[in-house]
Design an enzyme around this catalytic site. Structure first.
Site, mmCIF file in Angstrom:
data_model
loop_
_atom_site.group_PDB
_atom_site.id
_atom_site.type_symbol
_atom_site.label_atom_id
_atom_site.label_comp_id
_atom_site.label_asym_id
_atom_site.label_seq_id
_atom_site.Cartn_x
_atom_site.Cartn_y
_atom_site.Cartn_z
ATOM 1 N N GLU A 1 55.148 33.888 35.616
ATOM 2 C CA GLU A 1 56.187 34.835 35.234
ATOM 3 C C GLU A 1 55.685 35.850 34.204
ATOM 4 O O GLU A 1 56.061 37.034 34.244
ATOM 5 C CB GLU A 1 57.402 34.089 34.673
ATOM 6 N N LYS B 105 52.614 37.003 33.768
ATOM 7 C CA LYS B 105 51.740 37.979 34.449
ATOM 8 C C LYS B 105 52.569 39.095 35.071
ATOM 9 O O LYS B 105 52.311 40.287 34.840
ATOM 10 C CB LYS B 105 50.917 37.278 35.526
ATOM 11 N N LYS C 222 34.165 35.559 25.921
ATOM 12 C CA LYS C 222 34.608 34.205 26.241
ATOM 13 C C LYS C 222 35.066 33.464 24.993
ATOM 14 O O LYS C 222 34.485 33.592 23.922
ATOM 15 C CB LYS C 222 33.471 33.419 26.887
ATOM 16 N N ILE D 200 29.852 46.518 42.065
ATOM 17 C CA ILE D 200 29.557 45.102 41.858
ATOM 18 C C ILE D 200 30.080 44.230 42.993
ATOM 19 O O ILE D 200 29.657 43.093 43.148
ATOM 20 C CB ILE D 200 30.113 44.646 40.490
ATOM 21 N N GLY D 201 30.980 44.739 43.810
ATOM 22 C CA GLY D 201 31.367 43.937 44.969
ATOM 23 C C GLY D 201 32.755 44.184 45.497
ATOM 24 O O GLY D 201 32.933 44.534 46.655
ATOM 25 N N ARG E 82 45.681 38.563 33.699
ATOM 26 C CA ARG E 82 44.726 38.090 34.711
ATOM 27 C C ARG E 82 44.744 36.560 34.754
ATOM 28 O O ARG E 82 44.463 35.893 33.757
ATOM 29 C CB ARG E 82 43.331 38.596 34.376
ATOM 30 N N TRP F 50 33.614 27.792 37.212
ATOM 31 C CA TRP F 50 34.963 28.307 37.429
ATOM 32 C C TRP F 50 35.792 27.398 38.328
ATOM 33 O O TRP F 50 36.797 27.816 38.884
ATOM 34 C CB TRP F 50 34.910 29.730 37.976
ATOM 35 N N HIS G 122 37.964 46.741 33.109
ATOM 36 C CA HIS G 122 39.144 46.009 32.654
ATOM 37 C C HIS G 122 40.186 46.932 32.030
ATOM 38 O O HIS G 122 41.293 46.507 31.737
ATOM 39 C CB HIS G 122 38.733 44.925 31.655
ATOM 40 N N CYS H 127 31.911 45.501 36.359
ATOM 41 C CA CYS H 127 32.348 44.345 37.138
ATOM 42 C C CYS H 127 32.963 44.845 38.448
ATOM 43 O O CYS H 127 32.994 46.048 38.717
ATOM 44 C CB CYS H 127 33.379 43.525 36.347
#
Length: 767
Positions: free
Chosen positions: A17, A19, A121, A440-441, A524, A570, A703, A735
């Site tokens: 909720e 997010k 992190k 990056i992908g 996220r 992860w 980001h 990223c």
């Protein structure tokens, strides 16, 4: 009587909720009042969920990040936002995201406005915090409004609450001095503000405050140890009880220091530091509480309650009411409620515990200790049956996989030739320009992509229809990249829900939740797959999609894989064998996929190791052992290919100055890294180390929604070229672009490609 408490509760809500509320607010679809009402409703629900605890946490809820919350409580706002008009919530989101809600005209510092705070992190977890910023002249001022508001709410709900704050020394340790000044020099200015905060809470009738100093499980030099002693001697005079909380590891050489600090209670992570519990119980003064983190707050496996009681019962007899029980750390790192998982395999489900189930385990342990095991005999018997089921299950143990791991030798991780020979072969095959551009992908996960995936999973769209939809999205990504004139393309990952879950879904030994979400940063959230057994790859996982994308273009198309170390770090990982063994199993599976991609004609293969650094133990003495098996696993996965196949790897949020030699040992042909938020600071590693292969320092922060200018990107790459020869530099974002919108991506990449062309021209002209 043994007491129970909790160090922190998941803040996102059982159905994410928070997010969705944040994103509605940021997009202008919800008001400030609606967002704050949502926060209050979540807090009420979470306190209700914790009603059986003797003490529930307060202040663990944050709209974005609890470290950022602490910065605002301490009045430590970055200078670049102090002149903005508006209230604290506006500035809060400016620091977190580079802009406030509803303010599309605000841009990053490269474009004349405010830059988002650096993000990194949280210790060795997959949670990210906004790094506090310091200068030699930083001053602090108390703003207790957030805690006081939540305290009023808790009192109205008749919650016996324990405010949770980040300790002063850990706060300084987590931050960064932007002018290279001494962070500890700020402690004399910081401690009076902490003292005033404790006095304010005392005046509100608060009895206990949890003050977190997790740096006590790290290696500390004499200055930081002295700072801890100074801090708590200064706070000792306050009339409030302090529970000093440590977590994420053992105290080791800090045990004596922790025991000697003048606080009223000490929390220890007994999951990781079980062998320190008895020593602490003996060493603590006779009036001090020992809080034992007996339930794993970072993983989702059920606790062996009978085994826990075997060592807790003598401790309870020794300490009596001075023994408190809690999870090992905040439950921020686990999903909310296993009861939501109605589609999860019943046997595997019986092995798991999410946040609410962990609190139930906590209550059961306390009941057994306070009233005897007989009072909870049925629950203990059911727990024992689940533990034994997991231990003996053939679904967990695969002899063929164990045999394959046993056959691994050093040759499996070696390329046929050294990098210079490979580089020549790849140059001849790929024919790339100087400063080659790539991404990056991932590309934006649009509403259409999410809807197609939802309908496919719900059975509303057949497999042919789903493939058609994904092919259309892949083609769009390829055409956009060709229009942008990127040099090495990606297929955009439209078919992937998550860079780890996607692979886990296709590997034996994994299971998946529907609602097992945890917060990564801000809005996220990630849903880690559950690595419960031995890992193998039944069939190819990505070849069909990459081959289709390559068929649409003559330019090189990158195969996109997640590396074994990142998949491991992860995931929620089984705790019945060493993590290194599970990682080698993953490496063998990824190796098979790499070789299949090469056989399909893919010339460039990226193996993301975004989480390599986060797996580092918190103590440097333990780094070599981890890096040995982590680097070996990557090499096993990557190094079976021909010389003219180019291997890329990517790392995000990774400060790796201190492990650069290990990064080089990975022997990837190209490494792409996150650098933009730190203004290329990560490249300091190359001042004293000659990185032998190619590197792509990220040139804009994906980001943040802000669009970088061509000039800003050129400036960053010029900085990079001071350390890395231009002939070995790539130009790329930080990223993947999954979380951004096409309207943000296209102008950013346009500027990036234009910057690369400018750099090529400068190099040709000798500028």
């Amino acid at each position: 009587m043994v007491k129970t408490h909790n160090l922190g509760f998941p803040r996102i809500g059982a159905q994410r909720e928070l997010k969705f509320g944040l994103e509605r607010y940021w997009n202008g679809d919800a008001t400030r009042d609606e967002l704050t009402a949502l926060g209050a409703a979540l807090r009420r629900r979470h306190w209700s969920d914790q009603r059986d605890l003797d003490l529930a946490p307060l202040g663990d809820f944050a709209f974005y990040d609890h470290v950022l919350d602490m910065s605002f409580t301490l009045g430590n706002l970055p200078k670049r936002v102090q002149d903005f008009h508006g209230d604290a919530l506006d500035n809060y989101f400016r620091v977190a995201r580079g802009r406030s809600a509803h303010s599309a005209h605000e841009h990053a510092s490269c474009c004349g406005g405010v830059a988002a705070g650096e993000m990194t992190k949280w210790f060795d977890t997959n949670y990210h915090y906004i790094v506090p910023e310091f200068h030699a002249d930083t001053n602090f001022s108390l703003d207790p409004s957030r805690l006081l508001q939540q305290l009023a709410e808790a009192n109205a709900q008749r919650v016996n609450a324990k405010p949770v704050i980040l300790g002063p020394v850990t706060y300084l340790w987590l931050g960064k001095a932007k002018d290279d000044s001494d962070r500890l020099a700020l402690l004399p200015k910081l401690l009076p503000v902490y003292g005033a905060l404790l006095d304010t809470l005392t005046a509100q009738g608060v009895e206990w405050v949890q003050i977190d100093e997790p740096i006590l499980v790290t290696e500390l030099d004499a200055d930081w140890r002295r700072a801890l002693r100074t801090a708590y001697e200064a706070l000792e005079t306050r009339r409030i009880k302090l529970l000093l909380a440590t977590y994420f590891g053992q105290l080791q050489d800090n045990l004596e220091l922790a025991v000697s600090l003048p606080v009223d209670g000490l929390h220890i992570d007994a999951v990781n530091a079980r062998d320190e519990v008895d020593a602490l119980a003996r060493a603590l003064p006779p009036t001090r509480v020992l809080s034992v983190g007996a339930i794993d707050g970072r993983n989702i496996w059920r606790t062996d309650l009978n085994a826990a009681l075997d060592w807790l019962e003598p401790l309870a007899r020794q300490l009596g009411e001075r023994l408190w029980l809690a999870p090992s750390c905040s439950l921020l790192h686990v999903p909310v409620d296993l009861a939501s998982e109605q589609k999860l395999d019943a046997e595997i489900r019986s092995w798991l515990a999410f946040a609410l189930q962990k609190l139930a385990e906590l209550k059961l342990l306390a009941t057994a200790l306070n009233q005897g095991r007989d009072t909870v005999a049925d629950a203990l018997a059911e727990n024992a049956a689940a533990i034994e089921s997991r231990r003996r299950s053939p679904r967990v143990h695969n002899p063929a996989v164990k045999s394959a791991v046993a056959r691994i030798d050093a040759r499996l991780g070696n390329r046929a030739s050294a990098y210079p020979q490979r580089a020549a072969a790849q140059s001849a095959r790929l024919k790339l320009p100087l400063f080659p551009t790539t991404t990056i992908g991932s590309f934006p996960q649009t509403a259409e992509i999410r809807d197609a995936r939802r309908r496919f999973k719900a059975g509303e769209l057949d497999e042919a229809g789903y493939r058609h939809a994904m092919h259309a999205e892949i083609e769009r990504s390829v055409r956009e990249q060709e229009s942008l004139q990127l040099d090495v393309l990606v297929h955009g990952e439209a078919e992937r829900n998550d860079m780890v879950e996607y692979f886990g879904e296709q590997l034996d030994g994994y299971a998946f939740s529907q609602f097992g979400w945890v917060q990564s940063y801000g809005s996220r959230c990630v849903k880690p797959p559950i690595l419960f057994g031995d890992i193998s790859r039944p069939s190819a996982m990505t070849v069909e999609w990459i081959a289709y994308a390559q068929s649409l273009t003559s330019k090189p198309m990158k195969g996109m894989l997640t590396g074994p170390v990142t998949i491991l770090n992860w995931s929620f990982v089984r705790d019945d064998q060493p993590r290194s063994v599970s990682c080698y199993q993953l490496a063998l599976a990824i190796r098979d996929e790499v070789l299949d991609l090469e056989r399909a004609g893919v010339r460039v293969i990226q193996i993301d190791e975004a989480a390599l650094r986060e797996g580092l133990p918190l103590r440097r003495a333990q780094w070599p052992a981890y890096l040995k098996w982590a680097i070996d696993a990557f090499r096993i996965a990557a190094n079976g290919v021909r010389d003219d196949t180019q291997i890329h790897t990517h790392m995000c949020y990774s400060e790796f100055n201190d492990i650069i030699a290990s990064i080089a040992e990975m022997d990837a042909d190209v490494i792409t890294i996150e650098t933009s938020r730190s203004d290329m600071e990560l490249l300091d590693a190359f001042d004293g180390f000659r990185y032998p292969n190619e590197i792509g320092p990220g040139v804009y922060d994906i980001h943040s929604p802000n669009i970088p200018t061509q000039e800003h990107i050129v400036g960053l790459m010029r900085k990079a070229a001071e350390r890395i020869p231009a002939q070995r530099l790539w130009v790329n974002p930080d990223c993947g672009l999954k979380t951004r919108r096409w309207a943000e991506v296209l102008p950013a990449l346009t500027n990036m490609v234009a910057a690369a062309k400018t750099l090529r021209s400068e190099l040709r002209n000798g500028l």
